[in-house]
Design an enzyme around this catalytic site. Structure first.
Site, PDB file in Angstrom:
ATOM      1  N   TYR A  43      72.808 -69.333  16.716  1.00  0.00           N
ATOM      2  CA  TYR A  43      72.430 -69.510  18.115  1.00  0.00           C
ATOM      3  C   TYR A  43      72.550 -70.979  18.504  1.00  0.00           C
ATOM      4  CZ  TYR A  43      71.463 -64.688  18.624  1.00  0.00           C
ATOM      5  OH  TYR A  43      71.622 -63.336  18.696  1.00  0.00           O
ATOM      6  N   LYS A  66      74.745 -61.344   4.153  1.00  0.00           N
ATOM      7  CA  LYS A  66      76.186 -61.314   3.918  1.00  0.00           C
ATOM      8  C   LYS A  66      76.525 -62.400   2.901  1.00  0.00           C
ATOM      9  CE  LYS A  66      80.202 -59.425   4.957  1.00  0.00           C
ATOM     10  NZ  LYS A  66      80.512 -58.027   4.591  1.00  0.00           N
ATOM     11  N   ASP A  84      76.848 -55.192   6.991  1.00  0.00           N
ATOM     12  CA  ASP A  84      77.733 -54.132   7.467  1.00  0.00           C
ATOM     13  C   ASP A  84      77.327 -52.785   6.881  1.00  0.00           C
ATOM     14  OD1 ASP A  84      78.480 -55.569   5.185  1.00  0.00           O
ATOM     15  OD2 ASP A  84      80.526 -54.824   5.224  1.00  0.00           O
ATOM     16  N   ASP A 121      69.389 -59.730  15.468  1.00  0.00           N
ATOM     17  CA  ASP A 121      69.540 -59.425  16.890  1.00  0.00           C
ATOM     18  C   ASP A 121      70.349 -58.144  17.076  1.00  0.00           C
ATOM     19  OD1 ASP A 121      69.597 -59.580  19.624  1.00  0.00           O
ATOM     20  OD2 ASP A 121      70.920 -61.306  19.732  1.00  0.00           O
ATOM     21  N   ASP A 161      68.822 -54.216  18.164  1.00  0.00           N
ATOM     22  CA  ASP A 161      69.307 -53.477  19.330  1.00  0.00           C
ATOM     23  C   ASP A 161      69.815 -52.098  18.922  1.00  0.00           C
ATOM     24  OD1 ASP A 161      68.685 -55.520  21.022  1.00  0.00           O
ATOM     25  OD2 ASP A 161      70.721 -55.893  21.727  1.00  0.00           O
TER      26      ASP A 161
END
Length: 352
Positions: free
Chosen positions: A130, A183, A216, A240, A244
């Site tokens: 961010y 990851k 993933d 984030d 969602d």
């Protein structure tokens, strides 16, 4: 309890008014003594004061027991020199609200395609990719040439340690299962450190069942069988996106509550945006902000040692579930009510 309320833009004022009604009702039932102090933010503040966030709001927020921020038109605010400050980023950064708590669950009475689940995504909230919050000064995105942009991701030991601690503590209060989302096979240094710190922190909680899953793969597993998860902890951007997704799997992003919390302060914030396309029509789902306010009450109750606030939060969540289960909800989740009517249906259940 003194709460600063910032309605925001688009559907923000509508769902904030709905949330205030529910809070007033639960305050009377549980004798919470809630005081809601409303101030302009976003476009309303820009028009009135020449800035989307007045400097005085920070002092007001620090003096209060909690903050409620309605959705704001974040994409519209591009130039801070012209007073166009992103309110969400501003409060998350200045109040050091490092943990974003995003529960997601299914509701009896609603058809869902993925089976029943009840999980929480714990998202680091102050660094990562961010670009507007990971630098002391300046921005984390650089335009090297007209055709080349570099985006910098900041990962720090301190932020990893404190978000891991929050996630472990929350998992211990639930089903004692923690999933570390990462990851590290590609982002070997940044996610490698995040993974190592999360594992070391979890090792201090021997009752926890801990696993680690690539981000993933987590997305695939959540779509296939979200019921396998309890608490998931992730860095900012991964958290984030994942939160969602899980909210949408529960039925709608409009059902996703969110709490931004730090060591001293907390801010309730709907999981969705300001939806200007439906603003003023009275059809927006108020549940996300209502559940976010419930999380704020719970945080305050635990922090201040006042169980009645925790009980009030549980009552709100129960009333929301009952209303949704009986179809007394907005259209996006299978009901036929408007924003105010949906809030009234929840408030009515809190009176008994």
């Amino acid at each position: 309890m003194h709460i600063v309320v910032l309605p925001g833009d688009g559907i923000g004022p509508e769902i904030t008014a709905a949330t205030s009604e529910v809070l007033s009702t639960v305050s009377e039932r549980f004798q919470l003594g809630l005081v809601l102090e409303e101030h302009a933010v976003g476009h309303a503040s820009l028009a009135q004061f020449g800035t989307t966030v007045r400097p005085e709001l920070l002092d007001l927020a620090k003096a209060a027991d909690g903050l409620i921020l309605g959705p704001t038109a974040t994409f519209d605010f591009k130039d801070e020199a012209r007073g166009e400050i992103n309110p969400s980023r501003y409060f998350r950064k200045t109040l050091d609200l490092f943990a974003n708590i995003r529960p997601a669950r299914t509701y009896p009475g609603r058809i869902n395609r993925v089976g029943e689940f009840d999980l929480v995504v714990v998202r680091e909230n102050t660094e990562g990719f961010y670009a507007d919050r990971n630098m002391e000064e300046g921005n984390g995105e650089l335009r090297v040439t007209q055709d080349v942009v570099i985006s910098l991701r900041r990962i720090t030991r301190q932020c990893c340690e404190r978000i891991a601690e929050v996630a472990c503590g929350l998992a211990m209060k639930r089903r004692k299962r923690l999933t570390i989302v990462h990851k590290a096979n590609v982002l070997r240094m940044g996610d490698g450190m995040f993974l190592d710190i999360c594992k070391a922190t979890a090792a201090r909680y021997p009752e926890l069942a801990v696993d680690e899953v690539l981000v993933d793969a987590v997305m695939a597993h959540v779509v296939r069988d979200p019921g396998r998860f309890d608490v998931l902890v992730a860095t900012n951007m991964f958290g984030d996106i994942l939160s969602d997704l899980t909210a949408e799997l529960s039925g709608s992003l409009g059902l996703g509550g969110a709490l931004n919390m730090g060591t001293r302060y907390a801010m309730a914030q709907a999981a969705h945006g300001s939806a200007p396309d439906i603003a003023g029509q009275g059809i927006a789902n108020p549940v996300s902000l209502i559940l976010s306010a419930a999380l704020l009450l719970d945080w305050h109750g635990v922090r201040s040692g006042q169980p009645r606030f925790v009980s009030a939060a549980v009552a709100i969540e129960t009333a929301v579930a009952a209303a949704i289960g009986q179809g007394q909800a907005t259209r996006d989740v299978g009901g036929a009510l408007g924003t105010a009517e949906a809030a009234a249906a929840i408030a009515a259940r809190l009176q008994t």
